[in-house]
Write a protein that holds these residues in place. Structure first.
Motif, short mmCIF file in Angstrom:
data_model
loop_
_atom_site.label_atom_id
_atom_site.label_comp_id
_atom_site.label_asym_id
_atom_site.label_seq_id
_atom_site.Cartn_x
_atom_site.Cartn_y
_atom_site.Cartn_z
N GLN A 1 0.95 -1.29 0.14
CA GLN A 1 0.10 -0.14 -0.17
C GLN A 1 0.64 1.36 0.00
O GLN A 1 0.31 2.16 -0.77
N ARG A 2 1.95 1.25 0.60
CA ARG A 2 2.96 2.49 0.74
C ARG A 2 3.58 2.58 -0.84
O ARG A 2 3.58 3.52 -1.08
N LEU A 3 3.88 1.36 -1.42
CA LEU A 3 4.27 1.52 -2.59
C LEU A 3 3.37 2.02 -3.89
O LEU A 3 3.73 2.97 -4.69
N ARG A 4 2.08 1.97 -3.51
CA ARG A 4 1.19 2.46 -4.38
C ARG A 4 1.29 3.87 -4.57
O ARG A 4 1.01 4.37 -5.85
N ASP A 5 1.91 4.58 -3.59
CA ASP A 5 1.73 6.23 -3.87
C ASP A 5 3.18 6.65 -4.32
O ASP A 5 3.28 7.76 -4.58
N VAL A 6 4.04 5.82 -4.47
CA VAL A 6 5.37 5.98 -5.01
C VAL A 6 5.29 6.14 -6.55
O VAL A 6 4.71 5.30 -7.17
N PRO A 7 5.83 7.10 -7.30
CA PRO A 7 5.87 7.29 -8.60
C PRO A 7 6.58 6.24 -9.20
O PRO A 7 7.51 5.75 -8.92
N SER A 8 6.07 5.75 -10.62
CA SER A 8 6.68 4.83 -11.27
C SER A 8 8.04 4.61 -11.60
O SER A 8 8.70 3.71 -11.34
N GLY A 9 8.68 5.93 -11.83
CA GLY A 9 9.91 6.08 -12.15
C GLY A 9 10.92 5.69 -10.96
O GLY A 9 11.91 5.19 -11.24
N VAL A 10 10.38 6.23 -9.79
CA VAL A 10 11.04 5.80 -8.56
C VAL A 10 11.21 4.33 -8.28
O VAL A 10 12.19 3.57 -7.78
N LEU A 11 10.02 3.70 -8.58
CA LEU A 11 9.83 2.13 -8.08
C LEU A 11 10.57 1.58 -9.18
O LEU A 11 11.34 0.55 -8.82
N PHE A 12 10.69 1.87 -10.54
CA PHE A 12 11.48 1.30 -11.35
C PHE A 12 13.13 1.40 -11.05
O PHE A 12 13.82 0.19 -11.28
N ARG A 13 13.48 2.61 -10.61
CA ARG A 13 14.93 2.67 -10.16
C ARG A 13 15.25 1.93 -8.80
O ARG A 13 16.23 1.02 -8.85
N LYS A 14 14.17 1.76 -7.93
CA LYS A 14 14.46 0.69 -6.93
C LYS A 14 14.41 -0.78 -7.26
O LYS A 14 15.28 -1.46 -6.78
N TYR A 15 13.57 -1.04 -8.24
CA TYR A 15 13.66 -2.39 -8.73
C TYR A 15 15.00 -2.76 -9.51
O TYR A 15 15.46 -3.77 -9.18
N CYS A 16 15.39 -1.96 -10.33
CA CYS A 16 16.75 -2.05 -10.94
C CYS A 16 17.91 -2.37 -10.09
O CYS A 16 18.67 -2.97 -10.18
N SER A 17 17.70 -1.63 -9.25
CA SER A 17 18.90 -1.37 -8.02
C SER A 17 18.82 -2.78 -7.15
O SER A 17 19.84 -3.53 -7.03
N THR A 18 17.66 -3.43 -6.71
CA THR A 18 17.55 -4.42 -6.38
C THR A 18 17.69 -5.77 -7.02
O THR A 18 18.78 -6.71 -6.61
N LEU A 19 17.54 -5.72 -8.45
CA LEU A 19 17.75 -6.57 -9.35
C LEU A 19 19.34 -6.61 -9.44
O LEU A 19 19.82 -7.88 -9.52
N GLU A 20 20.23 -5.40 -9.68
CA GLU A 20 21.57 -5.80 -9.61
C GLU A 20 22.27 -6.26 -8.37
O GLU A 20 23.28 -7.05 -8.64
N ARG A 21 21.69 -6.32 -7.42
CA ARG A 21 22.33 -6.78 -6.24
C ARG A 21 21.95 -8.52 -6.07
O ARG A 21 22.56 -8.98 -5.35
N TRP A 22 20.96 -8.81 -6.96
CA TRP A 22 20.48 -10.17 -6.74
C TRP A 22 21.50 -11.00 -7.15
O TRP A 22 22.21 -10.85 -8.28
N LYS A 23 21.66 -12.16 -6.49
CA LYS A 23 22.94 -13.09 -6.78
C LYS A 23 22.56 -13.70 -8.12
O LYS A 23 23.61 -14.37 -8.50
N TYR A 24 21.44 -13.83 -8.63
CA TYR A 24 21.40 -14.59 -9.89
C TYR A 24 21.21 -13.63 -11.31
O TYR A 24 20.80 -13.90 -12.22
N ASN A 25 21.59 -12.34 -10.81
CA ASN A 25 21.48 -11.28 -11.83
C ASN A 25 22.71 -11.66 -13.09
O ASN A 25 23.77 -12.29 -12.76
N ARG A 26 22.04 -11.34 -14.25
CA ARG A 26 23.06 -11.89 -15.37
C ARG A 26 23.24 -13.26 -15.58
O ARG A 26 24.11 -13.79 -16.14
N SER A 27 22.36 -13.98 -15.19
CA SER A 27 21.93 -15.29 -15.63
C SER A 27 20.85 -15.86 -15.98
O SER A 27 19.79 -14.95 -16.25
N THR A 28 20.78 -16.98 -16.66
CA THR A 28 19.53 -17.40 -17.39
C THR A 28 18.80 -18.49 -16.65
O THR A 28 19.23 -19.30 -16.09
N LEU A 29 17.57 -18.41 -16.25
CA LEU A 29 16.71 -19.35 -15.58
C LEU A 29 16.06 -20.24 -16.55
O LEU A 29 15.28 -19.64 -17.38
#
Length: 165
Positions: free
Chosen positions: A42-70
């Motif tokens: 519910q808190r995230l619903r009020d956050v602008p989509s650009g900010v959410l996208f940057r948070k998502y990309c930042s989290t994805l970069e730290r994910w241990k399976y980033n740059r791999s194929t599942l």
């Protein structure tokens, strides 16, 4: 245990991995987990989509399976015949077999440890030391990609580790 939160009317079960849900066996703790989960969304619903996208990309970069194929598949345990939903993670340095339901690692294999592998349109067989993994793959076309990636990474790794005269 259905995961439906009475206060919010939201089924949160599909979004919370089983290994986390299983830690909350009693109703009060399960309800608290669901409420906290819904509150965050519910808190995230009020956050602008650009900010959410940057948070998502930042989290994805730290994910241990980033740059791999599942690749999704089904592993049949040779000892008891039980079938487990898995993801085969192919990255630059290693292959990882992940239990898709519990998000736990079943096996991590560096390419130079793979003795042999083979595949057909819907399966992959890996031989590693004294273990053999047979995995039925979900998608025929992706199984060809998986075999090609494995061949390329194994070829490259074996050529790097091979002694040269």
């Amino acid at each position: 245990s259905s995961g439906i939160n009475a206060e919010y009317g939201v089924n949160t079960a599909p979004f919370i991995p089983e290994n986390i849900r299983s830690r909350f066996k009693d109703e009060p703790s399960r309800s608290k987990l669901t409420s906290e989960f819904v509150e965050i969304w519910q808190r995230l619903r009020d956050v602008p989509s650009g900010v959410l996208f940057r948070k998502y990309c930042s989290t994805l970069e730290r994910w241990k399976y980033n740059r791999s194929t599942l690749f999704r598949g089904l592993y049949s345990n040779p000892k008891d015949g039980l079938k487990t939903s898995v993801c085969v993670n192919v990255s630059e340095k290693k292959l990882t077999i992940i239990n898709a339901d519990k998000l736990g690692i079943m096996e991590v294999v560096e390419y130079d440890k793979i003795q042999s592998f083979g595949g057909s349109p819907f399966s992959l067989t890996l031989k590693i030391a004294d273990k053999t993994f047979s995995i039925m793959l979900v998608d025929k076309h992706k199984s060809y990609l998986l075999i090609e990636l494995l061949a390329a990474y194994c070829r490259r790794t074996h050529s790097l580790t091979r002694d040269t005269p």
